[in-house]
Design a protein around this motif. Structure first.
Motif, PDB file in Angstrom:
ATOM      1  N   GLU B  14     -54.391  59.628  13.252  1.00 21.15           N
ATOM      2  CA  GLU B  14     -53.390  59.258  14.394  1.00 21.15           C
ATOM      3  C   GLU B  14     -51.942  59.258  14.237  1.00 21.15           C
ATOM      4  OE1 GLU B  14     -55.862  57.384  13.764  1.00 21.15           O
ATOM      5  OE2 GLU B  14     -57.155  57.798  15.369  1.00 21.15           O
ATOM      6  N   GLU B  15     -51.627  58.862  12.799  1.00 21.80           N
ATOM      7  CA  GLU B  15     -50.291  58.977  12.234  1.00 21.80           C
ATOM      8  C   GLU B  15     -50.047  60.294  12.125  1.00 21.80           C
ATOM      9  OE1 GLU B  15     -49.280  54.812  10.382  1.00 21.80           O
ATOM     10  OE2 GLU B  15     -51.085  55.736   9.646  1.00 21.80           O
ATOM     11  N   LEU B  16     -50.703  61.099  11.209  1.00 20.74           N
ATOM     12  CA  LEU B  16     -50.607  62.544  11.066  1.00 20.74           C
ATOM     13  C   LEU B  16     -50.347  63.007  12.153  1.00 20.74           C
ATOM     14  CD1 LEU B  16     -50.612  64.857   8.909  1.00 20.74           C
ATOM     15  CD2 LEU B  16     -53.069  64.887   9.101  1.00 20.74           C
ATOM     16  N   LEU B  19     -46.897  62.524  13.201  1.00 20.52           N
ATOM     17  CA  LEU B  19     -45.731  63.158  12.584  1.00 20.52           C
ATOM     18  C   LEU B  19     -45.902  64.706  12.661  1.00 20.52           C
ATOM     19  CD1 LEU B  19     -43.996  62.179   9.922  1.00 20.52           C
ATOM     20  CD2 LEU B  19     -46.073  63.427   8.477  1.00 20.52           C
ATOM     21  N   LYS B  20     -47.004  65.414  13.257  1.00 20.72           N
ATOM     22  CA  LYS B  20     -46.692  66.602  13.554  1.00 20.72           C
ATOM     23  C   LYS B  20     -46.146  66.846  14.774  1.00 20.72           C
ATOM     24  CE  LYS B  20     -51.054  68.717  12.796  1.00 20.72           C
ATOM     25  NZ  LYS B  20     -52.618  68.598  12.759  1.00 20.72           N
ATOM     26  N   GLU B  22     -43.775  64.801  16.072  1.00 21.39           N
ATOM     27  CA  GLU B  22     -42.214  64.471  15.777  1.00 21.39           C
ATOM     28  C   GLU B  22     -41.670  65.764  15.176  1.00 21.39           C
ATOM     29  OE1 GLU B  22     -39.745  61.352  13.150  1.00 21.39           O
ATOM     30  OE2 GLU B  22     -41.836  60.888  13.421  1.00 21.39           O
ATOM     31  N   PHE B  23     -42.529  66.562  14.097  1.00 26.41           N
ATOM     32  CA  PHE B  23     -42.019  67.668  13.588  1.00 26.41           C
ATOM     33  C   PHE B  23     -41.892  68.815  14.644  1.00 26.41           C
ATOM     34  CE2 PHE B  23     -42.745  71.782  11.467  1.00 26.41           C
ATOM     35  CZ  PHE B  23     -41.708  72.053  10.683  1.00 26.41           C
ATOM     36  N   ALA B  25     -41.168  68.261  17.886  1.00 29.36           N
ATOM     37  CA  ALA B  25     -39.925  68.066  18.696  1.00 29.36           C
ATOM     38  C   ALA B  25     -38.779  68.427  17.955  1.00 29.36           C
ATOM     39  CB  ALA B  25     -40.206  66.611  19.141  1.00 29.36           C
ATOM     40  N   ALA B  26     -38.634  68.298  16.676  1.00 34.20           N
ATOM     41  CA  ALA B  26     -37.407  68.260  16.044  1.00 34.20           C
ATOM     42  C   ALA B  26     -37.153  69.904  16.125  1.00 34.20           C
ATOM     43  CB  ALA B  26     -37.504  67.867  14.521  1.00 34.20           C
ATOM     44  N   MET B  27     -38.257  70.579  15.686  1.00 38.59           N
ATOM     45  CA  MET B  27     -38.148  72.240  15.745  1.00 38.59           C
ATOM     46  C   MET B  27     -37.852  72.833  17.199  1.00 38.59           C
ATOM     47  SD  MET B  27     -38.218  73.031  12.848  1.00 38.59           S
ATOM     48  CE  MET B  27     -38.463  74.819  12.771  1.00 38.59           C
ATOM     49  N   ASP B  29     -35.823  71.228  19.236  1.00 40.10           N
ATOM     50  CA  ASP B  29     -34.433  71.073  19.571  1.00 40.10           C
ATOM     51  C   ASP B  29     -33.645  72.064  18.538  1.00 40.10           C
ATOM     52  OD1 ASP B  29     -34.976  68.870  20.920  1.00 40.10           O
ATOM     53  OD2 ASP B  29     -34.396  67.256  19.489  1.00 40.10           O
ATOM     54  N   LEU B  30     -34.203  72.281  17.513  1.00 40.93           N
ATOM     55  CA  LEU B  30     -33.344  73.454  16.767  1.00 40.93           C
ATOM     56  C   LEU B  30     -33.488  74.692  17.373  1.00 40.93           C
ATOM     57  CD1 LEU B  30     -34.025  72.802  12.944  1.00 40.93           C
ATOM     58  CD2 LEU B  30     -32.156  72.268  14.275  1.00 40.93           C
ATOM     59  N   ARG B  31     -34.781  74.936  17.819  1.00 42.88           N
ATOM     60  CA  ARG B  31     -34.903  76.246  18.757  1.00 42.88           C
ATOM     61  C   ARG B  31     -33.887  76.394  19.882  1.00 42.88           C
ATOM     62  NH1 ARG B  31     -40.389  75.614  18.568  1.00 42.88           N
ATOM     63  NH2 ARG B  31     -40.969  76.029  16.474  1.00 42.88           N
TER      64      ARG B  31
END
Lengths: 606, 62
Positions: B14-16, B19-20, B22-23, B25-27, B29-31
């Protein structure tokens, strides 16, 4: 077992009961499968980052690849800006990929592969994880102790170390020695043990606490923090030292580098303890604006919460055998927490902090100062500002309230404040005059400011018979308006109007309720009077309800010469003398500001 | 996480997944920023083109 209709049921057999009480088993993922998923995620992150960069480059080429000459486009400021922005997001995507790959290092079943002893050994020696090295006796004595006691019992700390090792941003910013010092500090952290220590102090059962401490601790490179701040500028300050958000502790690694480049491991450990306490206080079952709610936010000044968090970090670490020193800035937070601790006792303080209430503190304060005294201490002071306000001066007001009530109750205030020095607390606290204020000062050797001082002093005589006193807060840095920028005539007039509004509201309250002048002896009448006064202040445009008129002044300009001489001081005695002069100067400025407000208010009355 | 067989893992599936996410979502934003930078470049290029078109009749009249 009696049922509502009176039929007696046979209690289940012990085995059945055990089955019924045990939570349903979740299918487990084999460690190897988790490892594979982790490896795949790392590859996915990498390829997504690469695709992102390639797409950005290709799009730029496509857009600028028409019949307009390249030199012409290169000279265009808009195109140049767009190109720079694309390069910036590309570099940020590299930081993100590295950072998330680093965090993946905290996953997987390495504990199984390398074995607990090997990992523990690696934590100590900060070297590659192999059994041979783990078997070698480490040369850091105190850390061996942790291993013998069962380290790494705190899987959060282990994961933090592994993430740190895999973090390319951190490796690029810090030397191997510095990284090793960070690891050493994290290896000293044991969250579950700290939680048990706090519960023990509070007289609570650790197993019954609502929280299980922090889920993740991360040391962030400046590059990663910048990416985070750009994504979420409202909530992420790239200059922050540490922050706790939904059980995750983030630390800006560069905040722990001393002027000589050395990492203060004790400060890292202490900060983790402080932040972890915030997680213990927060409620995971209550979320507001995406963040876990901290119950004290609704009832106490934020600075008091910070101060108590700090005091409990000290007390908890003491139980863990770690001698630490308070890391807070002078300004009131720590002073308020420390004085509360002294007056109500650590047990009541920790109990209320962990359970989110104020009952035990209120009861202990009530015993010493009466119910009204307890209420005066446990309240918010600043609702908005006359001049700019902030958490630290507001907590300073709580410290003044404690001192004032202690003085009224006949306690030895000097002795109360002196306990801080006796306990080795760096913050120096002194009462002002006859208990009408407090002044704090503190040397911060590893910081550019050198030393800080703050004072809060109350008027001896209020402007009108029933108006609250004017309380002036002076901070040597940070909050508040510079004296030169304060319009004293306007401020005096505003306070004068507030005082007049209070007198008028009081007269009206007495008339409307048919009361005598001594009505405040009746607690019910006193409470509704307080509400009437607050309403009158709001009506008069004062906005600030409560018992005092608060003014916050920033004295950075006046303190500059003292700071300069502090920078040149060579001996401890010299530095101590200058720190004391800063404290005296803060009190002098507070009295000076009071005099100016007093004469402006007097002029407004004429 | 300690499994029933005594082996330990340091993260849950679940934590993995978190994390995925979260990654991702961050990408995302960059996009978004990448897209707006590309749009900015496109706008600048279009401006250049229209400048050229506006200039052309004058050049012809000469």
């Amino acid at each position: 077992m009696d049922t509502p209709d009176g039929i007696i049921e046979t209690p289940p057999a012990p085995q059945e009961r055990e089955r019924a009480e045990r939570p349903p088993e979740r299918p487990e993922t084999a460690p190897e499968a988790l490892d594979e998923a982790v490896d795949k995620a790392a590859d996915d992150f990498e390829s997504e980052g690469a695709a992102f960069e390639a797409f950005g480059r290709a799009e730029f080429e496509r857009v600028t690849g028409g019949d307009i000459p390249k030199e012409e486009l290169d000279a265009d400021p808009q195109v140049r800006d767009a190109k720079r922005e694309l390069e910036d997001v590309a570099s940020q995507s590299r930081v993100l990929v590295d950072s998330f790959k680093g965090r993946l290092a905290g996953f997987g079943s390495r504990l199984k592969r390398w074995g607990r002893a090997a990992l523990a050994g690696a934590v100590i020696s900060s070297s590659a994880m192999n059994v041979a090295e783990a078997a070698t006796p480490p040369d850091h004595g105190s850390k061996l102790e942790h291993v013998e006691k069962g380290k790494p019992g705190d899987s959060v700390a282990v994961r933090a170390i592994e993430t740190l090792r895999a973090d390319k941003g951190m490796a690029a910013q810090f030397t191997p020695e510095q990284l090793q010092a960070f690891e050493g500090a994290l290896a000293r952290w044991d969250g579950p043990k700290m939680e048990r220590a706090l519960a023990d102090i509070a007289g609570l059962d650790a197993a019954a606490l609502a929280k299980e401490g922090v889920k993740e601790i991360r040391l962030l490179s400046d590059a990663e923090l910048r990416v985070m701040a750009e994504r979420d500028p409202k909530n992420v300050d790239p200059k922050m030292k540490a922050v706790t958000s939904n059980d995750r502790v983030l630390l800006r690694a560069s905040a722990f580098v001393g002027r000589d480049g050395a990492i203060d491991g004790g400060e890292v450990l202490h900060t983790v303890a402080h932040e972890s306490n915030h997680a213990e206080h927060s409620r995971s079952d209550s979320i507001k604006h995406g963040e876990q709610v901290r119950p004290w936010d609704a009832v106490l000044p934020h600075g008091v919460q910070e101060g108590v968090t700090e005091v409990l970090a000290l007390r908890g670490l003491e139980r863990l055998g770690e001698k630490s020193k308070d890391q807070s800035y002078a300004g009131g937070n720590f002073a308020a927490g420390f004085l509360l601790d002294k007056v109500v006792g650590t047990r009541a303080l920790a109990h209320d902090y962990l359970t989110g209430g104020t009952d035990q503190m209120r009861a202990a304060l009530g015993e010493k100062f009466g119910r009204a005294g307890a209420d005066r201490i446990l309240r918010k002071h600043f609702y908005s500002g006359m001049g700019s306000t902030g958490a630290e001066p507001e907590a300073l007001s709580t410290a003044v309230d404690i001192i004032r009530e202690a003085k009224r109750a006949g306690m030895d205030v000097g002795a109360l404040l002196g306990t801080a020095a006796a306990e080795g607390v760096v913050e120096r606290m002194q009462a002002v005059g006859d208990g009408e204020g407090v002044v704090l000062s503190k040397e911060i050797p590893n910081d550019a400011v050198g030393a800080v001082a703050s004072a809060a002093v109350e008027d001896r005589v209020p402007l009108t018979p029933h108006a609250p006193p004017v309380r002036v807060h002076v901070l040597s840095q940070g909050y508040g308006a510079r004296q030169a920028d304060v319009d004293f005539a306007a401020l005096g007039k505003k306070i004068r109007e507030g005082a007049s509004a209070i007198e008028a509201a009081r007269a009206e309250f007495i008339r409307a309720n048919g009361l005598d002048e001594d009505f405040e002896d009746d607690p019910v009448a006193a409470e509704s009077y307080a509400a009437a006064i607050d309403a009158a202040l709001v009506k008069a445009g004062q906005i600030t309800p409560g018992e005092t008129f608060n003014v916050v002044v920033n004295a950075a300009d006046e303190m500059r010469p003292l700071r300069d001489s502090l920078a040149k001081a060579t001996t401890r005695a010299e530095r101590d003398a200058i720190r004391q002069r800063m404290a005296d100067e803060a009190v002098r400025i507070a009295r000076d500001v009071q005099a100016k407000i007093g004469s402006a208010a007097g002029a407004a009355a004429r | 996480m300690t499994r029933h067989d005594g082996t330990e893992t340091k993260g849950t599936p679940e934590e993995l997944e978190e994390l995925k996410d979260e990654f991702a979502a961050a990408m995302r934003d960059l996009r978004r920023r990448q897209r707006s930078a590309v749009e900015k470049a496109l706008k600048a290029v279009d401006m250049k083109k229209s400048e050229k078109i506006r200039k052309r009749p004058d050049e012809i009249s000469k």
